[in-house]
Motif scaffolding. Structure first.
Motif, PDB file in Angstrom:
ATOM      1  N   GLU A 179      14.012  59.957 -10.019  1.00 15.41           N
ATOM      2  CA  GLU A 179      14.809  59.666  -8.832  1.00 15.41           C
ATOM      3  C   GLU A 179      15.533  58.339  -8.980  1.00 15.41           C
ATOM      4  OE1 GLU A 179      11.928  59.909  -5.680  1.00 15.41           O
ATOM      5  OE2 GLU A 179      12.643  61.890  -5.117  1.00 15.41           O
ATOM      6  N   VAL A 180      14.843  57.358  -9.570  1.00 12.73           N
ATOM      7  CA  VAL A 180      15.448  56.042  -9.769  1.00 12.73           C
ATOM      8  C   VAL A 180      16.587  56.127 -10.769  1.00 12.73           C
ATOM      9  CG1 VAL A 180      15.030  53.684 -10.548  1.00 12.73           C
ATOM     10  CG2 VAL A 180      13.284  54.876  -9.228  1.00 12.73           C
ATOM     11  N   MET A 181      16.369  56.895 -11.845  1.00 12.52           N
ATOM     12  CA  MET A 181      17.379  57.002 -12.894  1.00 12.52           C
ATOM     13  C   MET A 181      18.626  57.721 -12.397  1.00 12.52           C
ATOM     14  SD  MET A 181      16.176  55.443 -15.531  1.00 12.52           S
ATOM     15  CE  MET A 181      17.202  56.050 -16.861  1.00 12.52           C
ATOM     16  N   GLU A 182      18.433  58.707 -11.509  1.00 11.99           N
ATOM     17  CA  GLU A 182      19.557  59.507 -11.055  1.00 11.99           C
ATOM     18  C   GLU A 182      20.440  58.774 -10.059  1.00 11.99           C
ATOM     19  OE1 GLU A 182      18.283  63.173  -9.449  1.00 11.99           O
ATOM     20  OE2 GLU A 182      17.579  63.989 -11.342  1.00 11.99           O
ATOM     21  N   PHE A 183      19.881  57.801  -9.364  1.00 11.56           N
ATOM     22  CA  PHE A 183      20.615  57.219  -8.244  1.00 11.56           C
ATOM     23  C   PHE A 183      20.538  55.699  -8.281  1.00 11.56           C
ATOM     24  CE2 PHE A 183      22.181  56.658  -4.028  1.00 11.56           C
ATOM     25  CZ  PHE A 183      22.845  57.840  -3.727  1.00 11.56           C
ATOM     26  N   SER A 184      21.686  55.039  -8.346  1.00 14.70           N
ATOM     27  CA  SER A 184      21.742  53.578  -8.338  1.00 14.70           C
ATOM     28  C   SER A 184      22.616  53.121  -7.179  1.00 14.70           C
ATOM     29  CB  SER A 184      22.314  53.051  -9.655  1.00 14.70           C
ATOM     30  OG  SER A 184      22.563  51.662  -9.563  1.00 14.70           O
ATOM     31  N   VAL A 185      22.057  52.283  -6.310  1.00 14.96           N
ATOM     32  CA  VAL A 185      22.825  51.818  -5.153  1.00 14.96           C
ATOM     33  C   VAL A 185      24.012  50.968  -5.586  1.00 14.96           C
ATOM     34  CG1 VAL A 185      20.866  51.911  -3.582  1.00 14.96           C
ATOM     35  CG2 VAL A 185      21.282  49.818  -4.872  1.00 14.96           C
ATOM     36  N   TRP A 186      23.894  50.296  -6.728  1.00 15.59           N
ATOM     37  CA  TRP A 186      24.968  49.410  -7.184  1.00 15.59           C
ATOM     38  C   TRP A 186      26.167  50.187  -7.724  1.00 15.59           C
ATOM     39  CZ3 TRP A 186      25.297  44.651  -5.665  1.00 15.59           C
ATOM     40  CH2 TRP A 186      24.138  43.928  -5.357  1.00 15.59           C
ATOM     41  N   ARG A 187      25.956  51.423  -8.122  1.00 17.38           N
ATOM     42  CA  ARG A 187      27.076  52.227  -8.624  1.00 17.38           C
ATOM     43  C   ARG A 187      27.835  52.922  -7.500  1.00 17.38           C
ATOM     44  NH1 ARG A 187      23.516  53.820 -13.101  1.00 17.38           N
ATOM     45  NH2 ARG A 187      23.046  55.762 -12.005  1.00 17.38           N
ATOM     46  N   GLU A 188      27.335  52.794  -6.292  1.00 23.62           N
ATOM     47  CA  GLU A 188      27.959  53.454  -5.156  1.00 23.62           C
ATOM     48  C   GLU A 188      29.082  52.599  -4.569  1.00 23.62           C
ATOM     49  OE1 GLU A 188      27.421  56.547  -3.991  1.00 23.62           O
ATOM     50  OE2 GLU A 188      26.142  56.759  -5.757  1.00 23.62           O
ATOM     51  N   LYS A 189      30.251  53.194  -4.453  1.00 28.20           N
ATOM     52  CA  LYS A 189      31.399  52.515  -3.846  1.00 28.20           C
ATOM     53  C   LYS A 189      31.076  52.087  -2.419  1.00 28.20           C
ATOM     54  CE  LYS A 189      36.234  53.461  -2.572  1.00 28.20           C
ATOM     55  NZ  LYS A 189      37.297  54.507  -2.575  1.00 28.20           N
ATOM     56  N   THR A 191      28.287  51.062  -1.160  1.00 28.06           N
ATOM     57  CA  THR A 191      27.463  49.852  -1.105  1.00 28.06           C
ATOM     58  C   THR A 191      28.330  48.600  -1.064  1.00 28.06           C
ATOM     59  OG1 THR A 191      25.661  50.936  -2.315  1.00 28.06           O
ATOM     60  CG2 THR A 191      25.657  48.526  -2.283  1.00 28.06           C
ATOM     61  N   VAL A 192      29.328  48.555  -1.928  1.00 31.50           N
ATOM     62  CA  VAL A 192      30.210  47.381  -1.995  1.00 31.50           C
ATOM     63  C   VAL A 192      31.024  47.244  -0.712  1.00 31.50           C
ATOM     64  CG1 VAL A 192      32.111  46.292  -3.240  1.00 31.50           C
ATOM     65  CG2 VAL A 192      30.340  47.536  -4.501  1.00 31.50           C
ATOM     66  N   ILE A 193      31.615  48.354  -0.268  1.00 27.27           N
ATOM     67  CA  ILE A 193      32.476  48.295   0.922  1.00 27.27           C
ATOM     68  C   ILE A 193      31.662  47.932   2.161  1.00 27.27           C
ATOM     69  CG2 ILE A 193      33.951  49.645   2.466  1.00 27.27           C
ATOM     70  CD1 ILE A 193      34.836  51.253   0.020  1.00 27.27           C
ATOM     71  N   TRP A 194      30.545  48.639   2.370  1.00 24.52           N
ATOM     72  CA  TRP A 194      29.764  48.359   3.579  1.00 24.52           C
ATOM     73  C   TRP A 194      29.136  46.972   3.520  1.00 24.52           C
ATOM     74  CZ3 TRP A 194      30.333  50.205   8.096  1.00 24.52           C
ATOM     75  CH2 TRP A 194      29.407  49.907   9.100  1.00 24.52           C
ATOM     76  N   GLY A 195      28.764  46.528   2.340  1.00 19.51           N
ATOM     77  CA  GLY A 195      28.223  45.179   2.207  1.00 19.51           C
ATOM     78  C   GLY A 195      29.203  44.128   2.693  1.00 19.51           C
ATOM     79  N   PHE A 196      30.481  44.331   2.405  1.00 21.92           N
ATOM     80  CA  PHE A 196      31.497  43.358   2.813  1.00 21.92           C
ATOM     81  C   PHE A 196      31.908  43.493   4.279  1.00 21.92           C
ATOM     82  CE2 PHE A 196      32.360  42.583  -1.766  1.00 21.92           C
ATOM     83  CZ  PHE A 196      32.300  41.198  -1.720  1.00 21.92           C
ATOM     84  N   ILE A 330      25.436  41.258  -1.054  1.00 19.56           N
ATOM     85  CA  ILE A 330      26.894  41.254  -0.884  1.00 19.56           C
ATOM     86  C   ILE A 330      27.295  40.549   0.411  1.00 19.56           C
ATOM     87  CG2 ILE A 330      28.934  42.709  -0.578  1.00 19.56           C
ATOM     88  CD1 ILE A 330      27.438  44.835  -2.288  1.00 19.56           C
ATOM     89  N   SER A 331      26.688  40.943   1.518  1.00 12.92           N
ATOM     90  CA  SER A 331      27.085  40.377   2.815  1.00 12.92           C
ATOM     91  C   SER A 331      26.735  38.900   2.920  1.00 12.92           C
ATOM     92  CB  SER A 331      26.422  41.149   3.957  1.00 12.92           C
ATOM     93  OG  SER A 331      25.010  41.077   3.865  1.00 12.92           O
ATOM     94  N   ASN A 332      25.590  38.510   2.377  1.00 10.66           N
ATOM     95  CA  ASN A 332      25.157  37.125   2.516  1.00 10.66           C
ATOM     96  C   ASN A 332      25.764  36.183   1.490  1.00 10.66           C
ATOM     97  OD1 ASN A 332      22.785  36.566   4.651  1.00 10.66           O
ATOM     98  ND2 ASN A 332      22.746  38.698   3.992  1.00 10.66           N
ATOM     99  N   SER A 333      26.664  36.699   0.660  1.00 10.87           N
ATOM    100  CA  SER A 333      27.444  35.780  -0.172  1.00 10.87           C
ATOM    101  C   SER A 333      28.302  34.891   0.726  1.00 10.87           C
ATOM    102  CB  SER A 333      28.316  36.556  -1.163  1.00 10.87           C
ATOM    103  OG  SER A 333      29.174  37.462  -0.485  1.00 10.87           O
ATOM    104  N   ALA A 334      28.475  35.329   1.990  1.00  9.10           N
ATOM    105  CA  ALA A 334      29.181  34.498   2.975  1.00  9.10           C
ATOM    106  C   ALA A 334      28.440  33.196   3.218  1.00  9.10           C
ATOM    107  CB  ALA A 334      29.326  35.263   4.293  1.00  9.10           C
ATOM    108  N   ALA A 335      27.115  33.225   3.043  1.00 13.68           N
ATOM    109  CA  ALA A 335      26.319  32.011   3.248  1.00 13.68           C
ATOM    110  C   ALA A 335      26.620  30.954   2.193  1.00 13.68           C
ATOM    111  CB  ALA A 335      24.832  32.358   3.228  1.00 13.68           C
ATOM    112  N   LEU A 336      27.142  31.390   1.029  1.00  8.69           N
ATOM    113  CA  LEU A 336      27.473  30.439  -0.035  1.00  8.69           C
ATOM    114  C   LEU A 336      28.835  29.797   0.180  1.00  8.69           C
ATOM    115  CD1 LEU A 336      26.279  32.342  -3.246  1.00  8.69           C
ATOM    116  CD2 LEU A 336      25.137  30.456  -2.080  1.00  8.69           C
ATOM    117  N   VAL A 337      29.819  30.603   0.576  1.00  8.58           N
ATOM    118  CA  VAL A 337      31.189  30.084   0.684  1.00  8.58           C
ATOM    119  C   VAL A 337      31.575  29.716   2.111  1.00  8.58           C
ATOM    120  CG1 VAL A 337      31.914  31.407  -1.323  1.00  8.58           C
ATOM    121  CG2 VAL A 337      32.190  32.404   0.941  1.00  8.58           C
ATOM    122  N   GLY A 338      30.960  30.381   3.100  1.00 12.26           N
ATOM    123  CA  GLY A 338      31.358  30.183   4.489  1.00 12.26           C
ATOM    124  C   GLY A 338      31.260  28.760   4.999  1.00 12.26           C
TER     125      GLY A 338
END
Length: 390
Positions: A179-189, A191-196, A330-338
């Motif tokens: 299950e882990v090998m078949e599915f990676s959250v980081w490869r999902e488009k 994940t990136v969009i919703w994170g931002f 992804i979302s909390n990268s705002a804590a670094l630059v904000g």
């Protein structure tokens, strides 16, 4: 969450006492006070490691210890660099959020947004307690013992959680290798969009708090303490509103796609309301109106519960907790630059702060609408499972 953030905000409210004791300037302590935002980013990065992904109680334990241990050490360490480092460590408190949001989504599926809102509101309840109860307690036992008392309470609550919460209410400790090998959250488009989508909201919430004193007193001649109290109180209320609204709409009866759309649409509306509040504040220079509009501006805090609700809606259950850490990074990268970016912009004048907040809210709406049109990972997983079984 409340006592974690009571300890975090205690430093700012007692900075004058720390300054007198150690001979450190108030200006330098402001930087130390905001250093925990760096730790917030690393909280999700560390939580996404193999040591914590399938050991949820360990993640919560580390989050609690990261707050309580510095609380015991700061009263006896007068070195600025050491204090700043300990404040960064305290930012790891946020490592518990993906675990808590997973629990809210699986234990209370019909009211997940409200449950997450109650959890997230602890951040601002803690801020309120730290700025009110902390100074009052200091008058009786001194700032050092006040730090220790709050650190001790945080430690006791953390250990109680680890000891008492049954494993059945936690993310799975082990997942089948295939299950882990078949599915990676980081490869999902998605994940990136919703994170931002939460990036603008976090930027506004975490950087407006320390600047509201400066803005209210310089632009409107309103007490900074009064403005901060209204803003923090409004944040607490807006943490509950999205969950209550979605519960009244009975959105829990919908399928994953419709359920997600209702949550995402609510998030977009919250950004619009916050933008209207910021725009009105910029155009209407009236102290009383300014205080009232702060309550509308605070609608941006409602995006926290909606954002974290999606973790258990958009992803298959066996990787929902992993998705939480990825979305958090992804979302909390705002804590670094904000904070740094806002401080630089604020040096040009308070008007630019409101222009930045308006722009961030617009960005939040746009990214959320893009996210609504993106295919959900759970939909991909379901179709893949169906085709395999066929």
């Amino acid at each position: 969450m409340s006592f974690n953030f009571t300890a975090l905000t205690l430093f700012s409210s007692l900075s004058s006492h720390i300054s007198l004791t150690y001979g450190l300037s108030i200006e330098s302590l402001k930087w130390a006070a905001s250093a925990f935002t760096i730790g917030i980013f690393f909280a999700f990065l560390i939580g996404h490691s193999k040591y914590f992904e399938y050991e949820p109680k360990l993640g919560v334990l580390v989050a609690g210890l990261a707050v309580s241990i510095p609380q015991f050490l700061i009263p006896f360490i007068g070195n600025f660099i050491a204090i700043t480092a300990l404040r960064i460590v305290q930012g790891l408190a946020m490592a518990a959020i993906p675990v808590f949001s997973y629990q809210a989504g699986t234990v209370f599926p019909r009211h997940r947004t409200l449950a997450i809102g109650i959890i997230v509101s602890g951040i601002f309840i803690g801020g309120f307690l730290g700025s009110t109860l902390g100074p009052e307690l200091t008058l009786h036992i001194g700032w050092r013992f006040t730090f220790i008392v709050f650190g001790l309470v945080t430690l006791i609550l953390t250990l109680s959680y680890v000891a008492l919460i049954p494993d059945k209410y936690l993310p799975p400790k082990r997942v089948a290798k295939e299950e882990v090998m078949e599915f990676s959250v980081w490869r999902e488009k998605f994940t990136v969009i919703w994170g931002f989508t939460f990036f603008p909201g976090l930027w506004i919430v975490f950087t407006l708090a320390p600047l509201i004193h400066f803005i209210s007193e310089s632009m409107y001649e309103v007490s900074g303490i009064l403005s901060s109290t209204i803003l923090e109180s409004s944040y607490i209320v807006w943490s509950y509103i999205p969950g209550v609204a979605l519960a009244l709409l009975k959105h829990s009866r919908l399928n994953a796609r419709s359920l997600f759309r209702s949550v995402a649409l609510t998030q977009a509306i919250l950004y619009v309301l916050s933008m209207i509040g910021a725009l009105a504040i910029l155009l209407i220079h009236n102290p009383t109106t300014f205080l009232a509009l702060l309550a509308i501006l605070a609608a941006v805090q409602g995006t926290g519960p909606t954002f974290w609700s999606v973790q258990t809606i958009a992803y298959p259950k066996h990787i929902a907790h992993k998705a939480g850490y990825a979305l958090g990074v992804i979302s909390n990268s705002a804590a670094l630059v904000g904070p740094i970016a806002t401080l630089l912009i604020s040096s040009l004048g308070p008007t630019n702060i409101w222009l930045l907040i308006i722009a961030l809210n617009i960005a939040g709406v746009v990214i959320t609408l893009i996210g609504m049109r993106t295919r959900l990972p759970v939909e991909k997983f379901s179709s893949r499972t169906f085709s395999t079984s066929s």
